[in-house]
Design an enzyme around this catalytic site. Structure first.
Site, PDB file in Angstrom:
ATOM      1  N   SER A 141      61.779  44.389 -19.649  1.00  0.00           N
ATOM      2  CA  SER A 141      60.913  44.695 -20.777  1.00  0.00           C
ATOM      3  C   SER A 141      60.341  46.104 -20.651  1.00  0.00           C
ATOM      4  CB  SER A 141      59.766  43.682 -20.767  1.00  0.00           C
ATOM      5  OG  SER A 141      58.725  44.098 -21.620  1.00  0.00           O
TER       6      SER A 141
ATOM      7  N   TYR B  94      52.538  38.945 -16.110  1.00  0.00           N
ATOM      8  CA  TYR B  94      53.851  38.854 -16.770  1.00  0.00           C
ATOM      9  C   TYR B  94      54.638  40.144 -16.518  1.00  0.00           C
ATOM     10  CZ  TYR B  94      57.347  39.480 -20.387  1.00  0.00           C
ATOM     11  OH  TYR B  94      58.520  39.774 -21.041  1.00  0.00           O
TER      12      TYR B  94
ATOM     13  N   LYS C  93      58.144  40.990 -14.169  1.00  0.00           N
ATOM     14  CA  LYS C  93      59.366  41.678 -14.612  1.00  0.00           C
ATOM     15  C   LYS C  93      59.688  42.830 -13.651  1.00  0.00           C
ATOM     16  CE  LYS C  93      60.424  39.256 -18.029  1.00  0.00           C
ATOM     17  NZ  LYS C  93      61.674  38.524 -18.076  1.00  0.00           N
TER      18      LYS C  93
HETATM   19  P1  NAD Z   1      61.599  32.378 -25.101  1.00  0.00           P
HETATM   20  O1  NAD Z   1      60.387  31.785 -24.483  1.00  0.00           O
HETATM   21  O2  NAD Z   1      61.896  32.091 -26.520  1.00  0.00           O
HETATM   22  O3  NAD Z   1      62.900  32.003 -24.241  1.00  0.00           O
HETATM   23  C1  NAD Z   1      62.854  31.761 -22.857  1.00  0.00           C
HETATM   24  C2  NAD Z   1      63.583  30.459 -22.596  1.00  0.00           C
HETATM   25  O4  NAD Z   1      63.564  30.190 -21.195  1.00  0.00           O
HETATM   26  C3  NAD Z   1      62.900  29.254 -23.290  1.00  0.00           C
HETATM   27  O5  NAD Z   1      63.881  28.529 -24.017  1.00  0.00           O
HETATM   28  C4  NAD Z   1      62.326  28.440 -22.140  1.00  0.00           C
HETATM   29  O6  NAD Z   1      62.330  27.058 -22.425  1.00  0.00           O
HETATM   30  C5  NAD Z   1      63.269  28.816 -21.006  1.00  0.00           C
HETATM   31  N1  NAD Z   1      62.689  28.689 -19.662  1.00  0.00           N
HETATM   32  C6  NAD Z   1      61.494  29.161 -19.221  1.00  0.00           C
HETATM   33  N2  NAD Z   1      61.353  28.880 -17.915  1.00  0.00           N
HETATM   34  C7  NAD Z   1      62.483  28.234 -17.520  1.00  0.00           C
HETATM   35  C8  NAD Z   1      62.915  27.684 -16.295  1.00  0.00           C
HETATM   36  N3  NAD Z   1      62.165  27.731 -15.199  1.00  0.00           N
HETATM   37  N4  NAD Z   1      64.123  27.076 -16.243  1.00  0.00           N
HETATM   38  C9  NAD Z   1      64.915  26.993 -17.354  1.00  0.00           C
HETATM   39  N5  NAD Z   1      64.540  27.493 -18.551  1.00  0.00           N
HETATM   40  C10 NAD Z   1      63.339  28.113 -18.629  1.00  0.00           C
HETATM   41  O7  NAD Z   1      61.517  33.965 -24.871  1.00  0.00           O
HETATM   42  P2  NAD Z   1      62.414  35.126 -25.449  1.00  0.00           P
HETATM   43  O8  NAD Z   1      61.574  35.908 -26.373  1.00  0.00           O
HETATM   44  O9  NAD Z   1      63.704  34.598 -25.914  1.00  0.00           O
HETATM   45  O10 NAD Z   1      62.598  35.991 -24.143  1.00  0.00           O
HETATM   46  C11 NAD Z   1      63.732  35.870 -23.315  1.00  0.00           C
HETATM   47  C12 NAD Z   1      63.556  36.767 -22.106  1.00  0.00           C
HETATM   48  O11 NAD Z   1      63.365  38.105 -22.545  1.00  0.00           O
HETATM   49  C13 NAD Z   1      62.325  36.407 -21.263  1.00  0.00           C
HETATM   50  O12 NAD Z   1      62.667  36.605 -19.904  1.00  0.00           O
HETATM   51  C14 NAD Z   1      61.301  37.429 -21.707  1.00  0.00           C
HETATM   52  O13 NAD Z   1      60.357  37.712 -20.708  1.00  0.00           O
HETATM   53  C15 NAD Z   1      62.180  38.643 -21.982  1.00  0.00           C
HETATM   54  N6  NAD Z   1      61.565  39.579 -22.944  1.00  0.00           N
HETATM   55  C16 NAD Z   1      61.129  39.104 -24.148  1.00  0.00           C
HETATM   56  C17 NAD Z   1      60.537  39.985 -25.044  1.00  0.00           C
HETATM   57  C18 NAD Z   1      60.034  39.493 -26.378  1.00  0.00           C
HETATM   58  O14 NAD Z   1      59.219  40.158 -26.985  1.00  0.00           O
HETATM   59  N7  NAD Z   1      60.483  38.355 -26.892  1.00  0.00           N
HETATM   60  C19 NAD Z   1      60.394  41.341 -24.713  1.00  0.00           C
HETATM   61  C20 NAD Z   1      60.862  41.775 -23.494  1.00  0.00           C
HETATM   62  C21 NAD Z   1      61.463  40.886 -22.601  1.00  0.00           C
HETATM   63  C1  UD1 Z   2      53.211  42.718 -26.011  1.00  0.00           C
HETATM   64  C2  UD1 Z   2      52.871  42.598 -24.549  1.00  0.00           C
HETATM   65  C3  UD1 Z   2      54.024  43.108 -23.719  1.00  0.00           C
HETATM   66  C4  UD1 Z   2      55.319  42.385 -24.098  1.00  0.00           C
HETATM   67  C5  UD1 Z   2      55.554  42.560 -25.586  1.00  0.00           C
HETATM   68  C6  UD1 Z   2      56.784  41.863 -26.088  1.00  0.00           C
HETATM   69  C7  UD1 Z   2      50.409  42.826 -24.429  1.00  0.00           C
HETATM   70  C8  UD1 Z   2      49.296  43.675 -23.964  1.00  0.00           C
HETATM   71  N1  UD1 Z   2      51.652  43.348 -24.263  1.00  0.00           N
HETATM   72  O1  UD1 Z   2      53.415  44.052 -26.290  1.00  0.00           O
HETATM   73  O2  UD1 Z   2      53.770  42.903 -22.346  1.00  0.00           O
HETATM   74  O3  UD1 Z   2      56.417  42.910 -23.370  1.00  0.00           O
HETATM   75  O4  UD1 Z   2      54.427  42.045 -26.296  1.00  0.00           O
HETATM   76  O5  UD1 Z   2      56.648  40.488 -25.936  1.00  0.00           O
HETATM   77  O6  UD1 Z   2      50.233  41.727 -24.904  1.00  0.00           O
HETATM   78  N2  UD1 Z   2      48.771  43.593 -32.955  1.00  0.00           N
HETATM   79  C9  UD1 Z   2      47.746  43.409 -33.853  1.00  0.00           C
HETATM   80  N3  UD1 Z   2      47.368  42.137 -34.159  1.00  0.00           N
HETATM   81  C10 UD1 Z   2      47.980  41.041 -33.622  1.00  0.00           C
HETATM   82  C11 UD1 Z   2      49.040  41.237 -32.694  1.00  0.00           C
HETATM   83  C12 UD1 Z   2      49.397  42.532 -32.382  1.00  0.00           C
HETATM   84  O7  UD1 Z   2      47.188  44.371 -34.356  1.00  0.00           O
HETATM   85  O8  UD1 Z   2      47.582  39.907 -33.929  1.00  0.00           O
HETATM   86  C13 UD1 Z   2      49.212  44.963 -32.638  1.00  0.00           C
HETATM   87  C14 UD1 Z   2      49.068  45.355 -31.178  1.00  0.00           C
HETATM   88  O9  UD1 Z   2      47.805  45.878 -30.921  1.00  0.00           O
HETATM   89  C15 UD1 Z   2      50.203  46.369 -31.031  1.00  0.00           C
HETATM   90  C16 UD1 Z   2      51.268  45.890 -32.017  1.00  0.00           C
HETATM   91  O10 UD1 Z   2      50.597  45.051 -32.929  1.00  0.00           O
HETATM   92  O11 UD1 Z   2      49.783  47.642 -31.449  1.00  0.00           O
HETATM   93  C17 UD1 Z   2      52.384  45.104 -31.353  1.00  0.00           C
HETATM   94  O12 UD1 Z   2      51.812  44.046 -30.582  1.00  0.00           O
HETATM   95  P1  UD1 Z   2      52.710  42.930 -29.864  1.00  0.00           P
HETATM   96  O13 UD1 Z   2      53.659  42.349 -30.835  1.00  0.00           O
HETATM   97  O14 UD1 Z   2      51.776  41.995 -29.162  1.00  0.00           O
HETATM   98  O15 UD1 Z   2      53.579  43.736 -28.810  1.00  0.00           O
HETATM   99  P2  UD1 Z   2      53.149  44.760 -27.639  1.00  0.00           P
HETATM  100  O16 UD1 Z   2      51.721  45.120 -27.711  1.00  0.00           O
HETATM  101  O17 UD1 Z   2      54.103  45.886 -27.687  1.00  0.00           O
END
Ligand code: NAD
Ligand code: UD1
Length: 343
Positions: A128, A153, A157
């Site tokens: 991330s 979190y 990562k």
């Molecule tokens: P998500 O929660 O929708 O998907 C994660 C999946 O992993 C879920 O289906 C959950 O049930 C499963 N899971 C969690 N712990 C587990 C375990 N111990 N064993 C087996 N399954 C398990 O999240 P996502 O948004 O699809 O994210 C996927 C990956 O990408 C995560 O590692 C997350 O940290 C990373 N990531 C997500 C974002 C984002 O904004 N969505 C951003 C950066 C990185």
């Molecule tokens: C957040 C996480 C980051 C994670 C990423 C993707 C925090 C501090 N950071 O980042 O670790 O990798 O999500 O999952 O939580 N915002 C509002 N109102 C809301 C929600 C968000 O104004 O209700 C604003 C935030 O201040 C930010 C932008 O929207 O400026 C995006 O927020 P968000 O979607 O939570 O993502 P990140 O802050 O980038």
């Protein structure tokens, strides 16, 4: 080449995992999915089967269950792993750090050990932009310092990235891709799969979507006094299907390389949008009003964050194609089709 390759997708029922499963299958890869449904349901995988007209091999297991992993590696000739499984809620990670380190870091170690035992040394990890902490410069390149994370979190990562680097140093047969996602949003164009967070969403796009659908009554904008075009925070939102395509290309890259390496790549669009620009785009796509109030800044937030995406283009021949309008309209289609409360 892809036809006879089998990929283990951990966390494949989740938001990014389910979209990537579709893209993998449609590009000829065979997949085996493992998910403990901690943050997802079986429905997403049913929908993946509907979209792709295939029947999936699914293991409802935890990555920390080494016997289950052993069985999967024994039953399938796994060529590579895409490791999505993990917990991702920033606030919850502050309240439950041990749960996060156990699941994300502990789980990854168990997975790596079993993969190594089975001789599978190809892995893509969901990292991330959070590993960059407060960015030193914009756009963020892969060489920017990492590790100055602000919550468990993010630290989990960063720790997994370090563990993967050390794993490669010890055995240079490993081929690893660390994909640093920026802000994934949107949904599959069919409206069958998308982002469906439990409870009140933490992230901006699912929050806005629930305001548009009437499930929540207004958005709280966290700060309008940042040094940005309209004072609200700027992020690099990327369509989840573009992200999914990035995984397929990263897999192609790893599986055709003759030597091991750790490839670190940003997956973003390279463009930043403010909170208010997102509100406007979503209101237009949905035809709904998005009422909002201006609130204090959210602790730990940064003003702006967007990726330098040259490396992904150069090495993977990948770039994001879908624009902000498509991100919003696809997210909205998913919400509408999945009958969220509208009053
Ligand atoms: P998500 O929660 O929708 O998907 C994660 C999946 O992993 C879920 O289906 C959950 O049930 C499963 N899971 C969690 N712990 C587990 C375990 N111990 N064993 C087996 N399954 C398990 O999240 P996502 O948004 O699809 O994210 C996927 C990956 O990408 C995560 O590692 C997350 O940290 C990373 N990531 C997500 C974002 C984002 O904004 N969505 C951003 C950066 C990185
Ligand atoms: C957040 C996480 C980051 C994670 C990423 C993707 C925090 C501090 N950071 O980042 O670790 O990798 O999500 O999952 O939580 N915002 C509002 N109102 C809301 C929600 C968000 O104004 O209700 C604003 C935030 O201040 C930010 C932008 O929207 O400026 C995006 O927020 P968000 O979607 O939570 O993502 P990140 O802050 O980038």
């Amino acid at each position: 080449m892809r036809q006879n390759k089998t990929i283990l997708v951990t966390g494949g029922a989740g938001y990014i995992g389910s979209h990537t499963c579709v893209e993998l299958i449609q590009n000829g890869y065979q997949i085996v999915v493992l998910d403990n449904y901690l943050n997802s349901t079986k429905l997403a995988l049913k929908r993946v089967e509907e979209i792709t007209q295939t029947s999936l091999k699914i293991y409802p297991q935890d990555i920390r269950n080494k016997m289950a992993l052993r069985q999967i590696f024994a039953q399938h000739n796994i060529d590579a792993i895409i490791h999505f499984a993990g917990l991702k809620a920033v606030g919850e990670s502050v309240a439950k750090p041990l749960t996060y380190y156990d699941n994300n870091v502990g789980g990854s170690i168990i997975l790596l050990k079993e993969a190594q035992k089975a001789g599978c040394k190809n892995l893509i990890f969901s990292s991330s932009a959070t590993v960059y902490g407060t960015p030193e410069k914009l756009p963020i390149t892969e060489n920017c310092p990492t590790g100055n994370t602000t919550n468990p979190y993010g630290t989990s990562k960063f720790m997994i990235e370090e563990i993967l680097q050390d794993t490669y140093q010890a055995d240079q047969a490993w081929k690893i891709a660390l994909l640093r996602y920026f802000n994934p949003v949107g949904a599959h164009a069919s409206g069958k799969i998308g982002e469906n967070p439990n409870g009140i969403p933490n992230n901006l796009m699912p929050f806005i979507a629930q305001v548009a659908s009437g499930k929540l009554n207004h958005l709280e904008v966290f700060g309008n006094d940042y040094d940005t075009l309209d004072g609200t925070g700027i992020r690099d939102y990327i369509h989840v299907m573009d992200l999914a395509k990035g995984h397929v290309l990263a897999l192609d890259y790893l599986l055709t390389k003759s030597k091991g390496e750790v490839l670190t790549v940003n997956l973003g669009t390279g463009k930043g949008y403010s909170v208010l620009q997102m509100v406007k785009a979503f209101a237009k796509a949905s035809g709904k009003k998005i009422p909002y109030t201006i609130e204090d800044r959210r602790p730990g937030d940064i003003a702006s964050c967007f990726a330098d995406v040259n490396k992904a283009h150069k090495i993977l021949n990948w770039h994001a194609e879908l624009d902000i309008e498509t991100m919003c309209s696809d997210a909205w289609r998913f919400i509408e089709k999945n009958s969220v409360k509208t009053s």
